[in-house]
Design a protein around this motif. Structure first.
Motif, PDB file in Angstrom:
ATOM      1  N   GLY A 172       0.819  -1.206   0.000  1.00 56.24           N
ATOM      2  CA  GLY A 172       0.000   0.000   0.000  1.00 56.24           C
ATOM      3  C   GLY A 172       0.856   1.261   0.000  1.00 56.24           C
ATOM      4  O   GLY A 172       0.533   2.247  -0.669  1.00 56.24           O
ATOM      5  N   LEU A 173       1.975   1.231   0.744  1.00 58.14           N
ATOM      6  CA  LEU A 173       2.882   2.377   0.766  1.00 58.14           C
ATOM      7  C   LEU A 173       3.447   2.631  -0.623  1.00 58.14           C
ATOM      8  O   LEU A 173       3.517   3.787  -1.082  1.00 58.14           O
ATOM      9  N   ARG A 174       3.844   1.591  -1.325  1.00 59.76           N
ATOM     10  CA  ARG A 174       4.405   1.772  -2.665  1.00 59.76           C
ATOM     11  C   ARG A 174       3.364   2.357  -3.624  1.00 59.76           C
ATOM     12  O   ARG A 174       3.692   3.184  -4.478  1.00 59.76           O
ATOM     13  N   LEU A 175       2.126   1.948  -3.474  1.00 61.97           N
ATOM     14  CA  LEU A 175       1.073   2.511  -4.324  1.00 61.97           C
ATOM     15  C   LEU A 175       0.838   3.982  -4.007  1.00 61.97           C
ATOM     16  O   LEU A 175       0.635   4.804  -4.914  1.00 61.97           O
ATOM     17  N   VAL A 176       0.876   4.329  -2.736  1.00 63.41           N
ATOM     18  CA  VAL A 176       0.704   5.731  -2.343  1.00 63.41           C
ATOM     19  C   VAL A 176       1.849   6.578  -2.890  1.00 63.41           C
ATOM     20  O   VAL A 176       1.637   7.694  -3.391  1.00 63.41           O
ATOM     21  N   VAL A 177       3.063   6.050  -2.811  1.00 62.66           N
ATOM     22  CA  VAL A 177       4.217   6.780  -3.339  1.00 62.66           C
ATOM     23  C   VAL A 177       4.078   6.971  -4.848  1.00 62.66           C
ATOM     24  O   VAL A 177       4.396   8.049  -5.390  1.00 62.66           O
ATOM     25  N   ALA A 178       3.582   5.948  -5.552  1.00 62.24           N
ATOM     26  CA  ALA A 178       3.359   6.089  -6.990  1.00 62.24           C
ATOM     27  C   ALA A 178       2.375   7.214  -7.278  1.00 62.24           C
ATOM     28  O   ALA A 178       2.576   8.016  -8.204  1.00 62.24           O
ATOM     29  N   GLY A 179       1.305   7.291  -6.487  1.00 65.57           N
ATOM     30  CA  GLY A 179       0.336   8.365  -6.667  1.00 65.57           C
ATOM     31  C   GLY A 179       0.939   9.731  -6.394  1.00 65.57           C
ATOM     32  O   GLY A 179       0.674  10.706  -7.123  1.00 65.57           O
ATOM     33  N   LEU A 180       1.755   9.821  -5.349  1.00 61.08           N
ATOM     34  CA  LEU A 180       2.409  11.096  -5.034  1.00 61.08           C
ATOM     35  C   LEU A 180       3.363  11.529  -6.137  1.00 61.08           C
ATOM     36  O   LEU A 180       3.417  12.709  -6.513  1.00 61.08           O
ATOM     37  N   LEU A 181       4.132  10.573  -6.666  1.00 58.83           N
ATOM     38  CA  LEU A 181       5.086  10.900  -7.719  1.00 58.83           C
ATOM     39  C   LEU A 181       4.364  11.374  -8.975  1.00 58.83           C
ATOM     40  O   LEU A 181       4.779  12.362  -9.613  1.00 58.83           O
ATOM     41  N   LEU A 182       3.285  10.692  -9.331  1.00 53.63           N
ATOM     42  CA  LEU A 182       2.515  11.094 -10.508  1.00 53.63           C
ATOM     43  C   LEU A 182       1.908  12.480 -10.314  1.00 53.63           C
ATOM     44  O   LEU A 182       1.963  13.336 -11.210  1.00 53.63           O
ATOM     45  N   THR A 183       1.346  12.725  -9.130  1.00 55.10           N
ATOM     46  CA  THR A 183       0.733  14.022  -8.845  1.00 55.10           C
ATOM     47  C   THR A 183       1.770  15.143  -8.870  1.00 55.10           C
ATOM     48  O   THR A 183       1.538  16.218  -9.433  1.00 55.10           O
ATOM     49  N   ALA A 184       2.932  14.902  -8.249  1.00 56.35           N
ATOM     50  CA  ALA A 184       3.982  15.915  -8.218  1.00 56.35           C
ATOM     51  C   ALA A 184       4.516  16.196  -9.620  1.00 56.35           C
ATOM     52  O   ALA A 184       4.786  17.348  -9.976  1.00 56.35           O
TER      53      ALA A 184
END
Length: 488
Positions: A172-184
């Motif tokens: 779940g953490l890796r998925l959240v990080v993917a979302g943050l990277l895409l958003t940023a």
């Protein structure tokens, strides 16, 4: 009675539209205003350190029991570690640092140390193989309280990692990080596009996306994904703030540096430094000002980034010293001395060795590195040529100013020679960013100047203001008539 005239400054925002503005400040007042601004910005940066520490305290307040369960599950299903795995683009991904990050702050649920003591010091599990053994011991109910000695970094990533691990686990953490990277990344693209154009936005985002392992980091090394998200968020902040002039550029770049220092473990700071300075200059150049003004904004952003990054780091050490005593400064000094040029079998103590190691890592392992370099060379050369035709020789000076921040990357490598050679398999990511800065400079130099406001001074007869309501009414009517004629 003597006729009195007061100069009024009118700014023509667009043809046929004027607005009154206050007279320009004197040079002395401008200098005083700039100094007041810098003092207030410094005070705000110091206040931000308090907010940062409050975040560490909040992260340490997250219970360890659910985090231990999540990590034990990750060890059991093989998603935790090993230290190095393929990164998907020809190189190695740094799972070692990911193990450090997700093990930060983890200890037995009945750890007797206070939340404040743990936040100030920073206990963490060992990395990967040894960390897996500690996680197994914690899951079995054994007492494991690692020493709180990981205070060299802010470890602000724990504000994200600890609550997400407790709720969603490692996947779940890796998925959240993917979302943050895409958003940023999207935020950086849109902010730079608005301030400096689509070409500049592509130059910032595309080199990282196509010629590094940035896209794969959320799944292969989530700690680096967090750092890259912070870099891109800082670029977005700088681009948006720089639209307000050099003061905005200073605040944006300082915020970007402080955020990166808060969450990063010295992975690619030079990337943020180069991109923020270049983007601030590109936004200034897009308004049509001369190269000298662009140089001022670029230098101001670059200097504020360096000051904010250094002050944020030193603030972390001071907080640790308050909790553990001044001896922590000697430990920081020893590690810093090693990272600057300590002996290691992997390190060559010659000038240029760090740059060479990172170039080899990039050019030999990333298949798209050479095509990117060729494309950047063509864009830069073509941009300068078109710029000279459109702007005159000043385009060359503009290109030089905007491309200069790219030099931060090799300079960082050489100053941090030991670190840059040992960790070249991930520090190389600053090279495609530097190439992007050069491409950005060429594209901005080729872009025609935007229309700029025109400032004119016209006299204002103050006798008209003393004639009462009828005179003012007549003035308004006259103004409407003039605007009507202008419209026709």
């Amino acid at each position: 009675m003597t006729q009195r005239y007061v100069p009024f400054v009118s700014v023509i925002d667009s043809p046929g539209v004027t607005r009154d503005a206050a007279p320009a400040a004197t040079p002395r007042r401008r200098v005083a205003g700039a100094l007041r601004f810098l003092v207030m910005a410094l005070a705000g940066l110091l206040g931000l350190q308090v907010v940062f520490f409050a975040g560490l305290v909040a992260a340490q307040a997250v219970p360890n029991a659910p985090i231990i369960m999540a990590l034990a599950t990750a060890v059991g299903d093989g998603t935790y570690g090993p230290a190095y795995v393929p990164d998907g683009v020809g190189g190695s991904a740094d799972r070692f640092t990911e193990c450090v990050v997700i093990g930060y702050g983890v200890s037995s649920p009945d750890d007797p140390r206070s939340v404040l003591a743990r936040a100030a010091g920073g206990p963490r599990l060992e990395s990967c193989e040894k960390g897996a053994q500690q996680i197994a011991a914690l899951a079995a109910g054994e007492q494991v309280d690692p020493p709180a000695t990981y205070f060299r970094y802010w470890n602000g990533y724990s504000v994200l990692t600890r609550p997400v691990l407790a709720l969603l686990g490692l996947t779940g953490l890796r998925l959240v990080v993917a979302g943050l990277l895409l958003t940023a990344g999207l935020a950086a693209f849109l902010a730079v596009r608005r301030g400096a154009g689509t070409g500049a936005a592509c130059a910032v985002v595309l080199p990282l996306a196509v010629a590094s392992n940035a896209i794969t980091t959320p799944s292969t090394a989530s700690s680096h994904g967090i750092a890259l998200a912070a870099v891109l968020a800082g670029v977005a902040l700088t681009a948006a703030a720089a639209r307000r002039g050099w003061r905005g550029a200073v605040l944006g770049a300082a915020g970007a540096a402080a955020l990166l220092n808060y969450v990063d473990l010295l992975t690619t700071p030079a990337m943020s430094w180069a991109l923020c300075a270049a983007v601030a200059g590109a936004v200034a150049a897009a308004t049509g000002v001369h190269a000298a003004r662009v140089l001022l904004v670029t230098a101001a952003a670059g200097a504020s980034w360096a000051v904010a990054y250094g002050l944020t780091w030193v603030s972390r050490w001071c907080i640790a010293a308050l909790a553990r005593g001044p001896e922590i400064f000697s430990q920081v000094r020893d590690v810093s001395t090693f990272r600057l040029g300590g002996d290691n079998p992997m390190v060559a103590d010659v000038v240029g060795a760090a740059v060479g190691a990172n170039l080899r890592e990039w050019l030999w392992n990333v298949p798209t590195a050479w095509p990117l370099l060729v494309a950047v060379a063509l864009v830069a050369a073509g941009g300068v040529a078109v710029g000279v035709l459109r702007r005159g020789p000043g385009a060359i000076a503009l290109f030089a100013v905007l491309a200069a921040p790219a030099a931060v990357v090799p300079l960082w490598y050489e100053v941090m020679s030991n670190h840059s050679q040992i960790h070249a398999f991930f520090t190389y990511a600053s090279l495609p960013a530097a190439a992007g800065v050069v491409a950005l400079a060429g594209l901005v130099a080729a872009t025609p100047r935007r229309w700029q406001p025109t400032v004119t001074v016209r006299p204002y007869d103050t006798r008209a203001a003393d004639r009462g309501p009828s005179a003012r009414s007549g003035q308004r009517a006259s103004g409407r008539t003039r605007r009507s004629h202008a419209a026709h």
